[in-house]
Design a protein around this motif. Structure first.
Motif, short mmCIF file in Angstrom:
data_model
loop_
_atom_site.label_atom_id
_atom_site.label_comp_id
_atom_site.label_asym_id
_atom_site.label_seq_id
_atom_site.Cartn_x
_atom_site.Cartn_y
_atom_site.Cartn_z
N LEU A 258 23.78 -61.24 -1.91
CA LEU A 258 24.03 -62.57 -2.48
C LEU A 258 25.23 -63.27 -1.84
CD1 LEU A 258 23.53 -61.84 -6.27
CD2 LEU A 258 21.99 -63.07 -4.76
N LEU A 259 26.06 -62.54 -1.14
CA LEU A 259 27.31 -63.08 -0.62
C LEU A 259 27.11 -64.28 0.32
CD1 LEU A 259 30.31 -62.61 -0.88
CD2 LEU A 259 30.20 -61.12 1.10
N MET B 64 24.74 -66.52 0.42
CA MET B 64 24.30 -67.65 -0.38
C MET B 64 25.46 -68.19 -1.23
SD MET B 64 21.18 -67.86 -3.12
CE MET B 64 21.88 -66.62 -4.16
N LEU B 65 26.26 -67.31 -1.80
CA LEU B 65 27.39 -67.73 -2.61
C LEU B 65 28.43 -68.45 -1.77
CD1 LEU B 65 27.79 -64.59 -4.89
CD2 LEU B 65 26.85 -66.80 -5.52
N LEU B 66 28.67 -67.99 -0.55
CA LEU B 66 29.64 -68.65 0.33
C LEU B 66 29.14 -70.04 0.74
CD1 LEU B 66 30.79 -65.67 2.58
CD2 LEU B 66 32.07 -66.81 0.77
N ASP B 67 27.84 -70.18 0.95
CA ASP B 67 27.27 -71.47 1.29
C ASP B 67 27.42 -72.45 0.12
OD1 ASP B 67 25.86 -73.24 3.06
OD2 ASP B 67 24.09 -72.95 1.78
N PHE B 68 27.16 -71.99 -1.10
CA PHE B 68 27.37 -72.84 -2.28
C PHE B 68 28.83 -73.23 -2.43
CE2 PHE B 68 23.41 -70.97 -4.37
CZ PHE B 68 22.66 -72.09 -4.09
N GLU B 69 29.74 -72.31 -2.16
CA GLU B 69 31.17 -72.60 -2.25
C GLU B 69 31.56 -73.69 -1.26
OE1 GLU B 69 35.22 -72.64 -2.93
OE2 GLU B 69 33.63 -71.82 -4.17
N ARG B 70 31.06 -73.60 -0.04
CA ARG B 70 31.37 -74.60 0.99
C ARG B 70 30.83 -75.97 0.58
NH1 ARG B 70 28.38 -76.28 5.04
NH2 ARG B 70 26.86 -74.62 4.74
N LYS B 71 29.61 -76.02 0.08
CA LYS B 71 29.02 -77.30 -0.33
C LYS B 71 29.74 -77.89 -1.54
CE LYS B 71 24.48 -76.57 1.61
NZ LYS B 71 23.07 -76.34 1.38
N ASN B 72 30.12 -77.06 -2.50
CA ASN B 72 30.83 -77.55 -3.68
C ASN B 72 32.20 -78.08 -3.32
OD1 ASN B 72 28.75 -77.06 -5.42
ND2 ASN B 72 29.49 -75.05 -6.03
N ALA C 293 25.34 -46.77 -7.57
CA ALA C 293 26.47 -47.60 -7.14
C ALA C 293 26.16 -48.33 -5.84
CB ALA C 293 27.73 -46.75 -7.00
N SER C 294 25.52 -47.64 -4.90
CA SER C 294 25.22 -48.28 -3.62
C SER C 294 24.17 -49.38 -3.79
CB SER C 294 24.75 -47.25 -2.59
OG SER C 294 23.53 -46.67 -2.99
N MET C 295 23.22 -49.19 -4.70
CA MET C 295 22.23 -50.25 -4.95
C MET C 295 22.92 -51.49 -5.54
SD MET C 295 19.28 -49.33 -3.94
CE MET C 295 18.12 -50.35 -4.79
N ALA C 296 23.86 -51.28 -6.42
CA ALA C 296 24.58 -52.41 -7.01
C ALA C 296 25.41 -53.14 -5.95
CB ALA C 296 25.48 -51.93 -8.14
N ILE C 297 26.08 -52.41 -5.09
CA ILE C 297 26.90 -53.01 -4.04
C ILE C 297 26.02 -53.75 -3.04
CG2 ILE C 297 28.39 -52.48 -2.07
CD1 ILE C 297 29.65 -50.29 -3.83
N MET C 298 24.89 -53.18 -2.68
CA MET C 298 23.98 -53.83 -1.72
C MET C 298 23.40 -55.12 -2.30
SD MET C 298 24.19 -52.20 1.01
CE MET C 298 22.85 -52.88 1.94
N SER C 299 23.11 -55.16 -3.57
CA SER C 299 22.58 -56.40 -4.15
C SER C 299 23.65 -57.49 -4.17
CB SER C 299 22.02 -56.15 -5.55
OG SER C 299 23.04 -55.71 -6.41
N VAL C 300 24.89 -57.14 -4.43
CA VAL C 300 25.98 -58.11 -4.40
C VAL C 300 26.21 -58.58 -2.97
CG1 VAL C 300 28.47 -58.40 -4.74
CG2 VAL C 300 27.10 -57.31 -6.50
#
Length: 152
Positions: free
Chosen positions: A35-36, A38-46, A25-32
């Motif tokens: 990515l956060l 990068m995802l926020l940067d894409f959201e801002r640009k979009n 579970a911690s590995m899954a949470i750390m991978s998400v």
């Protein structure tokens, strides 16, 4: 009378099973979480990509409502927009700044066969809209739109 068997005495997870489940579970949470940003940067640009054409349409609408100037306006003019892409008169409430400059239309030098190119004349010119955001920062993002404004 029946004696309890080994199977019926075991009712929960062992410590090893719980530790393995927490590790997965911690590995899954750390991978998400990785990515956060990068995802926020894409959201801002979009968001900016979808708002900028609407804001440029608002700018052109305002310019079309004004009386057409027969001579090219000199200098720059600024309009301000909120984070939702709506016009605001207060620069402190603004996220987007639009610098508006007027330029003459480029004229073709020559045509094949020596024909003279048409000249645009005084009835139309080019408008450059330079959007800068966030307002008040030196390293913000800039997008430039160009349109033609004509005296119909």
């Amino acid at each position: 009378m029946t004696l309890p068997t080994k199977q019926s005495l075991r009712r929960g997870f062992t410590l090893v099973e719980v530790a393995l489940a927490l590790a997965v579970a911690s590995m899954a949470i750390m991978s998400v979480m990785g990515l956060l940003p990068m995802l926020l940067d894409f959201e801002r640009k979009n968001t900016a990509t979808s708002l900028l054409p609407a804001m440029s349409s608002q700018v052109m609408g305002r310019l079309r409502e004004e009386p057409y100037a027969t001579t090219l306006p000199t200098g720059s003019r600024f309009l301000y927009f909120t984070d939702q892409g709506t016009f605001t008169a207060n620069p402190r409430d603004a996220v987007y700044e639009c610098e508006i400059t007027h330029k003459a239309l480029p004229v073709e030098a020559t045509r094949p066969g020596g024909a003279h190119p048409p000249t645009p004349g005084d009835h139309c010119h080019m408008v450059q809209m330079k959007f800068h955001w966030p307002v008040g920062t030196l390293g913000g993002e800039v997008r430039i739109f160009q349109a033609t404004l004509a005296n119909d």
